[in-house]
Design a protein around this motif. Structure first.
Motif, short mmCIF file in Angstrom:
data_model
loop_
_atom_site.label_atom_id
_atom_site.label_comp_id
_atom_site.label_asym_id
_atom_site.label_seq_id
_atom_site.Cartn_x
_atom_site.Cartn_y
_atom_site.Cartn_z
N ALA A 34 0.83 -1.21 0.00
CA ALA A 34 0.00 0.00 0.00
C ALA A 34 0.86 1.26 0.00
O ALA A 34 0.59 2.20 -0.74
N ILE A 35 1.90 1.27 0.81
CA ILE A 35 2.80 2.43 0.87
C ILE A 35 3.48 2.64 -0.47
O ILE A 35 3.52 3.75 -0.99
N ALA A 38 0.96 3.83 -3.06
CA ALA A 38 0.51 5.20 -2.80
C ALA A 38 1.55 6.22 -3.24
O ALA A 38 1.20 7.32 -3.68
N MET A 39 2.81 5.84 -3.14
CA MET A 39 3.88 6.78 -3.50
C MET A 39 4.01 6.94 -5.02
O MET A 39 4.43 7.99 -5.49
N THR A 42 -2.15 6.05 -7.11
CA THR A 42 -3.25 6.71 -6.42
C THR A 42 -3.58 5.98 -5.13
O THR A 42 -3.12 4.87 -4.87
N ARG A 43 -4.41 6.61 -4.33
CA ARG A 43 -4.87 5.98 -3.09
C ARG A 43 -5.66 4.72 -3.40
O ARG A 43 -5.56 3.72 -2.70
N GLY A 44 -6.44 4.75 -4.46
CA GLY A 44 -7.20 3.57 -4.87
C GLY A 44 -6.30 2.41 -5.24
O GLY A 44 -6.57 1.26 -4.89
N GLU A 45 -5.20 2.71 -5.94
CA GLU A 45 -4.24 1.66 -6.29
C GLU A 45 -3.58 1.09 -5.04
O GLU A 45 -3.29 -0.11 -4.97
N ALA A 46 -3.37 1.93 -4.05
CA ALA A 46 -2.78 1.48 -2.78
C ALA A 46 -3.73 0.51 -2.08
O ALA A 46 -3.31 -0.54 -1.58
N ILE A 47 -5.01 0.85 -2.06
CA ILE A 47 -5.99 -0.01 -1.40
C ILE A 47 -6.12 -1.34 -2.14
O ILE A 47 -6.11 -2.41 -1.53
#
Length: 164
Positions: A34-35, A38-39, A42-47
């Motif tokens: 997730a980290i 996110a870097m 997107t936040r969605g890809e992290a989730i």
């Protein structure tokens, strides 16, 4: 587990209380994914990345257990869950994707998944109590099942998108 030591996987396989620790390793891998996602995304890809890791662990364990059973290796599913949970340790490296260099990010991605396959092979060997060649073959069959499922998912998503 990162060093691919058989004795570590033997201890985990035989320790009925190690399932929580295995879940902790898988959860740590999910957080690292997730980290990293996110870097660079997107936040969605992290989730989705974190959920993917959390789903991969039990699904891989069930498939390894089922394919192993199909090939005549008797083992308990709990045993396979424990060793495959610890085999997720290389995915902790995915957090290094935060380094803003395309070459490093590619190297981290490729090496973490290559190490994941290697640790899954060792975990499978110890979990099914078989030799390395048979364990690697079981992992290869499971990998082919995952690739098939991936393409089925892409097809279904594309089909659902086209129907809307």
């Amino acid at each position: 587990a990162r060093r691919l030591e058989s004795s570590v996987f033997d201890e985990v396989a035989d320790d009925a209380g190690a399932l929580g620790q295995a879940a902790g390793v898988a959860a740590g891998a999910a957080v690292a994914r997730a980290i990293g996602a996110a870097m660079v995304g997107t936040r969605g890809e992290a989730i989705v990345g974190a959920l993917g890791v959390l789903v991969f662990w039990p699904l891989a364990a069930v498939l390894i257990w089922a394919v192993g059973k199909w090939f005549g290796h008797e083992s308990k599913l709990q045993r396979i869950l424990r060793v495959t949970g610890f085999a997720m340790a290389p995915l902790l490296l995915v957090v290094l994707i935060v380094i803003p260099n395309q070459w490093v990010q590619t190297l981290v991605s490729l090496s973490s998944f290559a190490l994941l396959f290697a640790t899954l092979a060792v975990a499978t060997r110890q979990g099914l109590r078989t030799d390395t060649g048979r364990a690697a073959f079981v992992c290869l069959v499971v990998a082919m099942i995952f690739v098939f499922l991936y393409f089925v998912a892409i097809y279904l998503v594309a089909r659902a998108g086209g129907a809307a």
